[in-house]
Design an enzyme around this catalytic site. Structure first.
Site, mmCIF file in Angstrom:
data_model
loop_
_atom_site.group_PDB
_atom_site.id
_atom_site.type_symbol
_atom_site.label_atom_id
_atom_site.label_comp_id
_atom_site.label_asym_id
_atom_site.label_seq_id
_atom_site.Cartn_x
_atom_site.Cartn_y
_atom_site.Cartn_z
ATOM 1 N N HIS A 133 -15.529 -25.859 -10.148
ATOM 2 C CA HIS A 133 -16.978 -25.750 -10.289
ATOM 3 C C HIS A 133 -17.314 -24.856 -11.481
ATOM 4 O O HIS A 133 -16.509 -24.015 -11.885
ATOM 5 C CB HIS A 133 -17.590 -25.184 -9.011
ATOM 6 C CG HIS A 133 -17.417 -26.069 -7.815
ATOM 7 N ND1 HIS A 133 -18.328 -26.111 -6.779
ATOM 8 C CD2 HIS A 133 -16.454 -26.962 -7.476
ATOM 9 C CE1 HIS A 133 -17.933 -26.969 -5.865
ATOM 10 N NE2 HIS A 133 -16.791 -27.490 -6.264
ATOM 11 N N GLU A 144 -19.304 -22.329 -11.856
ATOM 12 C CA GLU A 144 -19.301 -20.890 -11.589
ATOM 13 C C GLU A 144 -17.869 -20.354 -11.525
ATOM 14 O O GLU A 144 -17.567 -19.276 -12.055
ATOM 15 C CB GLU A 144 -20.023 -20.587 -10.272
ATOM 16 C CG GLU A 144 -21.500 -20.943 -10.290
ATOM 17 C CD GLU A 144 -21.793 -22.370 -9.843
ATOM 18 O OE1 GLU A 144 -22.902 -22.610 -9.349
ATOM 19 O OE2 GLU A 144 -20.905 -23.253 -9.975
ATOM 20 N N CYS A 153 -23.444 -23.976 -5.137
ATOM 21 C CA CYS A 153 -23.165 -24.496 -3.800
ATOM 22 C C CYS A 153 -22.541 -23.401 -2.936
ATOM 23 O O CYS A 153 -22.187 -22.322 -3.424
ATOM 24 C CB CYS A 153 -22.226 -25.706 -3.892
ATOM 25 S SG CYS A 153 -20.550 -25.278 -4.413
ATOM 26 N N CYS A 157 -19.135 -22.059 -4.128
ATOM 27 C CA CYS A 157 -19.169 -21.100 -5.235
ATOM 28 C C CYS A 157 -19.703 -19.744 -4.794
ATOM 29 O O CYS A 157 -19.259 -18.705 -5.270
ATOM 30 C CB CYS A 157 -20.013 -21.652 -6.377
ATOM 31 S SG CYS A 157 -19.209 -23.013 -7.238
#
Length: 294
Positions: free
Chosen positions: A102, A104, A129, A132
């Protein structure tokens, strides 16, 4: 300028593109700005830290590798040093979804691998999300980390992750991004193996104690190492291969042009990265993989 930035760069305001061009003109732009470079860009554009991070999001998203979703997410991590680090989501066709990265995670890991020890904020073009949020809860900055999103007031990680479960609940005091050296040794004359060993020694695995590191060599001979980043909730843990691929990608290299890899992990550890590492590398075209125990 690296080709991946062309479209996003062309859409930037003229004063910003002029300020960034001296840095981005080189193909080996490292997808980060030092504090001094940030100061130069801010002075030239009149942007503050937050506005600059938002303005850079399209460039970060341009680093995405999304053969499955074709949905690009960018993130900018600001270290307490003042440095800014790009992050972008990454997907690997032919590998399980669990192997994706992801944005992040990418920005955080990018900062960590560059030597940053604490983050002040992270700016993202889409809401983080739950995966993360949990991943970031492992950081030295804790729930006080500022999260910046478009058209939304700044909030802390604690606001996005109330009643959180994290390292303190398992009596863990060593946090992700702290400097560590586990002291493993390995007799080798292979530079790539030495890089993997160094990554293993700096990995974060306070729950399983299964430290590991991966080093990758590209077809043009460049080498990139990544460290395992474990999480209190286990599943959001980031494998060392993904960390190495993050650094490789942020450095402007092609993930499909890895020619050789070395995994170093603790002998007799509770968990192993071997099978997942080999499977994901095979999916992106690399089958020259060596596993060494330390």
């Amino acid at each position: 300028m690296h080709a991946r930035f062309h479209t996003a760069f062309a859409a930037l305001p003229e004063n910003l593109s002029s300020a960034l061009e001296p840095f981005l003109r080189h193909d080996d732009f490292p997808a980060m700005f030092t504090a001094d470079e940030v100061a130069q860009v801010k002075q030239a554009t009149g942007l503050d830290d937050d506005a600059l991070a938002f303005a850079l999001l399209p460039l970060a998203a341009a680093c995405s590798v999304t053969p499955i979703s074709h949905f690009n997410v960018g993130a900018i991590a600001r270290g307490t040093s003042g440095n800014l680090y790009f992050g972008a989501n990454m997907e690997f066709a032919g590998a399980p979804m669990q192997q994706t990265v992801h944005a992040e995670q990418s920005a955080v890991t990018h900062a960590w691998l560059r030597g940053e020890t604490r983050l002040a904020s992270i700016t993202v073009n889409y809401t983080p999300c739950g995966h993360c949020r949990q991943f970031m809860n492992e950081l030295t900055s804790g729930t006080g980390l500022d999260i910046h999103l478009p058209d939304r007031d700044v909030a802390t990680l604690g606001d996005y992750l109330p009643h959180s479960f994290g390292p303190k609940d398992l009596d863990i005091t060593t946090l992700l991004m702290e400097k560590v050296d586990h002291g493993y040794t390995l007799k080798t004359s292979d530079t790539l193996a030495a890089h993997a060993l160094d990554a293993c020694n700096q990995s974060h695995a306070p729950y399983s104690k299964s430290h590991s590191g991966v080093a990758l060599e590209t077809q043009n001979g460049k080498q990139f190492a990544g460290r395992y980043a474990e999480n209190a909730a286990f599943n959001p843990s980031l494998p060392p291969l993904q960390a190495a691929l993050i650094l490789l990608n942020m450095s402007g290299e092609d993930c499909l042009k890895v020619r050789r890899a070395v995994l170093v992990e603790q002998e007799g550890a509770l968990i192993t990265q071997n099978d997942a590492t080999r499977a994901t590398l095979k999916a992106i075209g690399c089958e020259d993989v060596t596993t060494l125990n330390c």
